[in-house]
Structure formats: structure tokens, C-alpha cells
Design a protein around this motif. Structure first.
Motif, mmCIF file in Angstrom:
data_model
loop_
_atom_site.group_PDB
_atom_site.id
_atom_site.type_symbol
_atom_site.label_atom_id
_atom_site.label_comp_id
_atom_site.label_asym_id
_atom_site.label_seq_id
_atom_site.Cartn_x
_atom_site.Cartn_y
_atom_site.Cartn_z
ATOM 1 N N LEU A 27 0.961 -1.113 -0.022
ATOM 2 C CA LEU A 27 0.106 -0.059 0.002
ATOM 3 C C LEU A 27 0.865 1.256 0.095
ATOM 4 C CD1 LEU A 27 -2.733 -0.947 2.501
ATOM 5 C CD2 LEU A 27 -3.005 -0.556 0.121
ATOM 6 N N LYS A 28 2.040 1.392 0.593
ATOM 7 C CA LYS A 28 2.818 2.377 0.809
ATOM 8 C C LYS A 28 3.334 2.500 -0.490
ATOM 9 C CE LYS A 28 6.876 4.207 3.303
ATOM 10 N NZ LYS A 28 7.968 3.799 4.450
ATOM 11 N N ARG A 29 3.763 1.576 -1.243
ATOM 12 C CA ARG A 29 4.540 1.781 -2.569
ATOM 13 C C ARG A 29 3.421 2.305 -3.682
ATOM 14 N NH1 ARG A 29 8.708 -0.320 -6.202
ATOM 15 N NH2 ARG A 29 9.613 -1.150 -4.378
ATOM 16 N N GLU A 30 2.249 1.869 -3.584
ATOM 17 C CA GLU A 30 1.060 2.327 -4.395
ATOM 18 C C GLU A 30 0.620 3.873 -4.016
ATOM 19 O OE1 GLU A 30 -1.989 -0.458 -4.336
ATOM 20 O OE2 GLU A 30 -0.808 -1.900 -5.435
ATOM 21 N N ILE A 31 0.613 4.226 -2.707
ATOM 22 C CA ILE A 31 0.594 5.555 -2.327
ATOM 23 C C ILE A 31 1.505 6.595 -2.931
ATOM 24 C CG2 ILE A 31 0.173 7.297 -0.445
ATOM 25 C CD1 ILE A 31 -1.306 4.742 1.164
ATOM 26 N N LEU A 32 2.724 6.093 -2.584
ATOM 27 C CA LEU A 32 3.939 7.049 -3.007
ATOM 28 C C LEU A 32 4.030 7.288 -4.608
ATOM 29 C CD1 LEU A 32 6.712 5.709 -0.339
ATOM 30 C CD2 LEU A 32 5.550 7.832 -0.286
ATOM 31 N N GLU A 33 3.820 6.049 -5.316
ATOM 32 C CA GLU A 33 3.609 6.167 -6.738
ATOM 33 C C GLU A 33 2.641 6.744 -7.340
ATOM 34 O OE1 GLU A 33 5.089 2.742 -8.514
ATOM 35 O OE2 GLU A 33 7.093 2.709 -7.399
ATOM 36 N N ILE A 36 -2.433 4.872 -6.284
ATOM 37 C CA ILE A 36 -3.731 5.347 -5.540
ATOM 38 C C ILE A 36 -3.887 6.644 -5.383
ATOM 39 C CG2 ILE A 36 -5.233 4.637 -3.312
ATOM 40 C CD1 ILE A 36 -3.605 2.231 -3.132
ATOM 41 N N ALA A 37 -4.879 7.408 -5.818
ATOM 42 C CA ALA A 37 -4.652 8.733 -5.653
ATOM 43 C C ALA A 37 -4.842 9.345 -4.723
ATOM 44 C CB ALA A 37 -5.648 9.280 -6.900
ATOM 45 N N PRO A 38 -4.381 10.680 -4.492
ATOM 46 C CA PRO A 38 -4.661 11.520 -3.169
ATOM 47 C C PRO A 38 -6.182 11.730 -2.949
ATOM 48 C CG PRO A 38 -2.854 12.462 -4.043
ATOM 49 C CD PRO A 38 -3.187 11.270 -5.208
ATOM 50 N N ARG A 64 -0.034 2.058 10.390
ATOM 51 C CA ARG A 64 1.510 2.337 10.191
ATOM 52 C C ARG A 64 1.295 3.557 9.261
ATOM 53 N NH1 ARG A 64 5.146 -2.467 9.361
ATOM 54 N NH2 ARG A 64 6.537 -0.813 9.006
ATOM 55 N N LEU A 65 0.596 3.545 8.308
ATOM 56 C CA LEU A 65 0.294 4.558 7.067
ATOM 57 C C LEU A 65 -0.060 5.810 7.752
ATOM 58 C CD1 LEU A 65 -0.965 1.961 4.285
ATOM 59 C CD2 LEU A 65 1.483 3.211 4.478
ATOM 60 N N SER A 66 -1.130 5.737 8.610
ATOM 61 C CA SER A 66 -1.597 6.918 9.260
ATOM 62 C C SER A 66 -0.397 7.560 9.799
ATOM 63 C CB SER A 66 -2.734 6.567 10.126
ATOM 64 O OG SER A 66 -3.298 7.599 10.878
ATOM 65 N N SER A 67 0.119 6.839 10.735
ATOM 66 C CA SER A 67 1.483 7.728 11.487
ATOM 67 C C SER A 67 2.380 8.155 10.669
ATOM 68 C CB SER A 67 2.003 6.350 12.250
ATOM 69 O OG SER A 67 2.843 5.651 11.540
ATOM 70 N N ASN A 76 -16.280 10.135 10.157
ATOM 71 C CA ASN A 76 -17.209 8.961 9.930
ATOM 72 C C ASN A 76 -16.548 7.679 10.114
ATOM 73 O OD1 ASN A 76 -15.878 8.769 7.494
ATOM 74 N ND2 ASN A 76 -17.556 9.330 6.340
ATOM 75 N N ARG A 77 -15.238 7.638 10.416
ATOM 76 C CA ARG A 77 -14.506 6.152 10.621
ATOM 77 C C ARG A 77 -14.021 5.745 9.414
ATOM 78 N NH1 ARG A 77 -14.164 4.725 15.941
ATOM 79 N NH2 ARG A 77 -13.587 2.496 14.988
ATOM 80 N N SER A 78 -14.278 6.469 7.972
ATOM 81 C CA SER A 78 -13.966 5.634 7.077
ATOM 82 C C SER A 78 -12.490 6.475 6.747
ATOM 83 C CB SER A 78 -14.555 6.487 5.705
ATOM 84 O OG SER A 78 -14.429 7.646 5.506
ATOM 85 N N THR A 79 -11.547 5.630 5.885
ATOM 86 C CA THR A 79 -10.185 5.909 5.673
ATOM 87 C C THR A 79 -9.957 6.458 4.076
ATOM 88 O OG1 THR A 79 -9.584 4.422 7.472
ATOM 89 C CG2 THR A 79 -7.957 5.146 5.883
ATOM 90 N N VAL A 80 -9.168 7.721 3.767
ATOM 91 C CA VAL A 80 -8.832 7.633 2.697
ATOM 92 C C VAL A 80 -7.312 8.075 2.517
ATOM 93 C CG1 VAL A 80 -11.146 9.127 2.207
ATOM 94 C CG2 VAL A 80 -9.143 10.325 3.049
ATOM 95 N N VAL A 81 -6.810 8.168 1.340
ATOM 96 C CA VAL A 81 -5.201 8.485 0.927
ATOM 97 C C VAL A 81 -5.393 9.886 1.275
ATOM 98 C CG1 VAL A 81 -3.541 8.455 -0.538
ATOM 99 C CG2 VAL A 81 -5.023 6.434 -0.636
#
Length: 238
Positions: A27-33, A36-38, A64-67, A76-81
Motif C-alpha cells: 500500500l505504501k508503494r502504491e500511495i507513494l507512486e 492510488i490517488a490522493p 502505520r500508514l496513518s502515523s 465517519n471512521r472511513s479512511t482515505v489516502v
């Protein structure tokens, strides 16, 4: 025989820690590259199916990614990039440039031989990632390289601020490398070498000059890439 089968099945399941590490790294790789769009929603159910694991390691990976500021949990407890705030980029670039200069100056003043060795190793690791065109590794090693320089400067307040800026800027570096089609020109690798040489020689003014030039070219390149006109249909006859 049944007990043996149970034992075998248990041994072939991924360990809990390894499952968290796998989900986190992918997930980290996909977020950094920016695969997965902001601002994109993060669906835990979809991720459990995709990685073939329970929700527990997925949630731990997201913590971990949140930290690291890469995902955000909404009210609303949902998570987004985590979104990228383009309206604040001028302030970000101003702070980033200042930290490049201050931390490099201090490193040239206070570094010891062990720190120089660590910085050299990271410089070599970055060059290897560039050669392999491994953008995720380029982003991460670049961050570690500049953070090692900051740590050699010995000011904990600057280290903390610069680490935050480097973490926030990792996805912007995706735009930077994209502007070169992921083939970084040799001249910008040489900037890292010159920076290390100035720090090693304790040449504070040269370290400052090189750090400023390095920051300036990165900022200009990202700004130009973001602002480039990529319209396809702008001139189409209707």
C-alpha cells in the motif's frame, strides 16, 4: 492424521507480522507512486480480498500508514489516502528549501566520521535505485539521505521539522521523477555527491550553496510538471 493436517495448514498461513508488513509495503508503494490517488477512499473489505488476509493485519498496516501521514481517518471512521494541499505548496516549498539549507550547513559543521559513512551509504543506495528506475526506492532513500544529513547537524528541532517535511513531500517527488520519465539526469545525482563532499570537507558555505541549488531545481521541476498544459481536447472543433 487429522492433527498433522491442522498443523500443516497452520504452518502455511502467513504469520501475522508478515501479513501486516506485506500489506503495509504494498500500500505504501502504491500511495507513494500515486497509483492510488490522493483523496481516494481505502476500502478495508476490498483490501482483505485483494491480499487474502483478515481485517486485523489490514487495519494494523493502515495505522502505520496513518502515523506516516499517508492515510487519514475521517470523522465517519472511513479512511482515505491523505490529500495533497496544492494551495499550500508555496509555503511547503519555502519551508523545505530553508530546511535543506540549514540542515546541510549544520551537518558540515558537526558531522563525525560515522555519520559521513552513513550518508555515503545512502548516497550509493539512491544511485542504485535511480539506475534501477525503482521510483518507490528513490523516494524512500532520498528521504533517508536528507534525514541522515539533518541528524548529523545535531539540532533535534530541525530534525523533527525536516522529517515531517520530507515525509509530506514524498508523493510530490513522484511528480518530480515523472517529469523525467523516471530517468533522473546524472547531473542531479552529482548534486548529492557534491553535497556529501562539502559536508565531509566541513565547507559550510559550499554545503549551503549546493543545498539551495538542489532544492531550487526540485521545486522548479515539480512546479513546471504540475502546471504543464496536458489538455487533449482544448483545440478540438465542436
Amino acid at each position: 492424521m487429522q492433527d498433522k493436517d491442522v498443523t500443516l495448514k497452520a504452518s502455511t498461513r502467513p504469520r501475522r507480522g508478515s501479513g501486516v508488513a506485506t500489506a503495509y509495503e504494498m500500500l505504501k508503494r502504491e500511495i507513494l507512486e500515486l497509483t492510488i490517488a490522493p483523496g481516494s477512499p481505502v476500502d478495508e473489505t476490498e483490501l482483505t480480498e485483494r491480499f487474502g488476509m483478515s481485517r486485523t493485519p489490514i487495519r494494523e498496516a493502515l495505522i502505520r500508514l496513518s502515523s506516516e501521514g499517508l492515510v487519514v481517518t475521517l470523522p465517519n471512521r472511513s479512511t482515505v489516502v491523505a490529500p495533497i494541499n496544492f494551495l499550500e505548496l508555496s509555503h511547503f516549498f519555502d519551508a523545505l528549501t530553508l530546511m535543506y539549507r540549514v540542515t546541510t550547513r549544520l551537518a558540515a559543521t558537526h558531522r563525525d566520521d560515522g555519520e559521513i559513512g552513513r550518508i555515503h551509504d545512502l548516497e550509493a543506495g539512491y544511485a542504485k535505485a535511480v539506475e534501477a528506475r525503482d521510483v518507490a526506492a528513490m523516494i524512500e532513500v532520498n528521504r533517508d539521505f536528507h534525514l541522515a544529513i539533518a541528524k548529523a547537524g545535531r539540532n533535534p528541532y530541525y530534525i523533527e521539522l525536516f522529517e515531517r517535511l520530507l515525509d509530506e513531500g514524498r508523493r510530490l517527488l513522484r511528480y518530480y521523477y515523472s517529469s523525467f520519465n523516471d530517468e533522473l539526469p546524472r547531473a542531479y545525482l552529482d548534486e548529492h555527491k557534491a553535497m556529501v563532499a562539502a559536508i565531509e570537507a566541513r565547507d559550510v558555505e559550499a554545503a549551503d550553496r549546493i543545498a539551495k541549488a538542489h532544492a531550487d531545481q526540485i521545486v522548479r521541476q515539480i512546479q513546471a510538471y504540475i502546471a504543464a498544459d496536458r489538455r487533449i481536447n482544448g483545440d478540438i472543433a465542436l
